[in-house]
Design an enzyme around this catalytic site. Structure first.
Site, PDB file in Angstrom:
ATOM      1  N   ARG A 134     -28.367  14.238  -7.771  1.00 51.20           N
ATOM      2  CA  ARG A 134     -26.958  14.417  -7.937  1.00 51.20           C
ATOM      3  C   ARG A 134     -26.673  13.895  -9.400  1.00 51.20           C
ATOM      4  NH1 ARG A 134     -22.733  10.911  -4.199  1.00 51.20           N
ATOM      5  NH2 ARG A 134     -23.850   9.222  -5.304  1.00 51.20           N
TER       6      ARG A 134
ATOM      7  N   ARG B 138     -30.283   1.494  -3.428  1.00 54.45           N
ATOM      8  CA  ARG B 138     -28.860   0.891  -3.437  1.00 54.45           C
ATOM      9  C   ARG B 138     -28.947  -0.440  -2.690  1.00 54.45           C
ATOM     10  NH1 ARG B 138     -29.419   4.182  -6.725  1.00 54.45           N
ATOM     11  NH2 ARG B 138     -27.549   6.064  -7.155  1.00 54.45           N
TER      12      ARG B 138
ATOM     13  N   ASP C 281     -26.603  10.065 -10.857  1.00 51.93           N
ATOM     14  CA  ASP C 281     -27.119   9.024 -10.044  1.00 51.93           C
ATOM     15  C   ASP C 281     -28.477   8.019 -10.406  1.00 51.93           C
ATOM     16  OD1 ASP C 281     -25.650   8.965  -7.705  1.00 51.93           O
ATOM     17  OD2 ASP C 281     -27.049  10.563  -6.463  1.00 51.93           O
TER      18      ASP C 281
ATOM     19  N   ASP D 282       0.800  -1.178  -0.221  1.00 54.13           N
ATOM     20  CA  ASP D 282       0.011  -0.024  -0.066  1.00 54.13           C
ATOM     21  C   ASP D 282       0.755   1.262   0.107  1.00 54.13           C
ATOM     22  OD1 ASP D 282      -3.298   0.449   1.444  1.00 54.13           O
ATOM     23  OD2 ASP D 282      -1.829   2.188   0.822  1.00 54.13           O
TER      24      ASP D 282
ATOM     25  N   LYS E  91     -12.378   0.649 -13.889  1.00 52.60           N
ATOM     26  CA  LYS E  91     -12.663  -0.708 -13.362  1.00 52.60           C
ATOM     27  C   LYS E  91     -12.905  -1.712 -14.449  1.00 52.60           C
ATOM     28  CE  LYS E  91     -11.871  -0.117  -8.820  1.00 52.60           C
ATOM     29  NZ  LYS E  91     -11.090  -0.904  -7.914  1.00 52.60           N
TER      30      LYS E  91
ATOM     31  N   TYR F  56     -13.968   6.668 -13.564  1.00 53.31           N
ATOM     32  CA  TYR F  56     -13.735   5.709 -12.412  1.00 53.31           C
ATOM     33  C   TYR F  56     -14.256   4.432 -12.838  1.00 53.31           C
ATOM     34  CZ  TYR F  56     -14.832   2.977  -8.425  1.00 53.31           C
ATOM     35  OH  TYR F  56     -15.038   1.719  -7.634  1.00 53.31           O
TER      36      TYR F  56
ATOM     37  N   ASN G 295      -3.049   5.688 -12.604  1.00 51.29           N
ATOM     38  CA  ASN G 295      -3.125   4.999 -11.366  1.00 51.29           C
ATOM     39  C   ASN G 295      -3.648   3.630 -11.419  1.00 51.29           C
ATOM     40  OD1 ASN G 295      -2.088   4.858  -8.492  1.00 51.29           O
ATOM     41  ND2 ASN G 295      -4.367   4.634  -8.124  1.00 51.29           N
TER      42      ASN G 295
END
Ligand code: UD1
Length: 327
Positions: free
Chosen positions: A281, A220, A284, A31, A144, A140, A91
């Protein structure tokens, strides 16, 4: 048997590290400590460094006799990924490729990867299944998915096998209240609920109450972080037994609305949750919850913790650790 755990000083990583150790496996945590905390790793073998350092990865694997990897290390702030995409591609994607290169050089063939339900974007139906359409709505999520695909190609072209775990909404803290999330670095609902409840922030902002859901607020699938950790152990066991590469949702299969979270928090803690309704938001979806039948069929995994456990452990952790592990 030693597991290399990248990002093992983070929220989900540290709780999973502890569970993996309790099953008798050896671990080594890698890490950068940019967001993780050394304290969260306890006395587990630890190396401060970056997954993108291929030589370091190769050396750690050889020195520690690593034969399995759980790869958590990544940036995860959706908003930031839209403002600084290069940071995320570099990253998350490039870093993972360099990690996989190091693993290949060291002959490590079993990888469990932290992915996200965000790869579905706004699901075409709920509960969402693994083979439903993918539609990333943030950099993001795209990073993934790119890593998922990279692992898919490694599975086809090398001896590497992988389990991709698509997390729904990880929440809660360890039962003994020693490991949890740092609300100073989280944009997620439950840390925000706790912050408002405990008086560390003004009223919780509820992002919209005009969604096409039973009470108008977003729905969710909240999964207790210790159940999520157990899914990683099940995934490692699957690969160890010679299981094939597989992608699995990790959720409860049940949807919970923001208002239901507020109600559960008031019931479990006996405290009032100050809140106000504000605009939705951007980005969403109204509803996102898992069809969790594949992981159940493949690994026999089912969640053990209730929503009340999530709320109770989150409350206990945040009230005793307002500065996360720096408290
Ligand atoms: C978010 C990310 C997702 C990421 C996941 C886990 C977005 C759009 N999605 O998912 O990519 O994988 O976290 O880190 O950021 N809510 C409020 N008030 C708040 C915070 C949240 O009302 O202060 C609502 C949201 O509108 C949503 C629900 O609570 O309906 C859950 O939000 P959140 O915890 O941010 O998770 P996701 O949006 O599902």
């Amino acid at each position: 048997m030693t597991v290399l755990i990248t990002g093992g000083a983070g929220y989900i990583g540290s709780i999973t590290t502890r569970l993996i150790r309790s099953t008798g496996r050896g671990v080594v945590v890698l890490d950068t400590l940019e967001n993780g905390r050394r304290k969260a790793v306890g006395d587990a073998p630890f190396v401060q460094g970056d997954v993108a350092d291929t030589n370091l990865v190769e050396r750690i694997c050889k020195e520690h006799g690593v034969d399995e990897v759980v790869h958590f290390a990544a940036y995860k702030a959706v908003g930031e990924s839209m403002e600084n995409p290069t940071k995320y591609f570099q990253n998350n994607v490039t870093g993972s490729q360099k990690l996989f290169d190091g693993l290949n050089r060291a002959g490590v063939q079993r990888v469990v990867f932290s992915s996200t339900a965000a790869v579905y974007g706004t699901p075409t139906r709920v509960p969402v299944r693994e083979d439903d359409p993918l539609s990333c709505e943030s950099v993001y999520a795209e990073t993934k998915l790119m890593i998922e695909r990279t692992l898919g190609w490694y599975s086809k072209t090398t001896n590497m096998r992988s389990v991709v775990l698509r997390y729904f909404n990880a929440a809660g803290a360890s039962q003994d209240c020693t490991l949890g999330e740092d609300w100073r670095h989280s944009q997620n609902l439950i840390p925000h609920v706790m912050k408002a409840t405990l008086g560390f922030a003004p009223a919780l902002k509820v992002f919209g109450n005009d969604f096409p859901t039973p009470d108008g607020t977003g729905v969710r699938d909240y999964i207790h972080v210790e159940d999520l950790a157990a899914a990683h152990v099940a995934a490692l066991d699957h690969l160890k037994k010679g299981g094939e590469s597989i992608t699995c949702n990790v959720g409860t299969g049940f949807g919970t609305s923001v208002m239901q979270i507020i109600d559960a928090t008031e019931r479990v803690t006996g405290m009032k949750v100050p809140y106000e309704i504000v605009d939705r938001r951007a980005g969403d979806p109204a509803e996102c919850y898992a069809d969790a039948s594949r992981i159940n069929a493949a690994f026999g995994w089912t969640p053990k913790h209730s929503l009340d456990d999530i709320i109770a452990t989150a409350y206990a952790w945040h009230s005793s650790h307002p500065q996360g592990h720096d408290s």
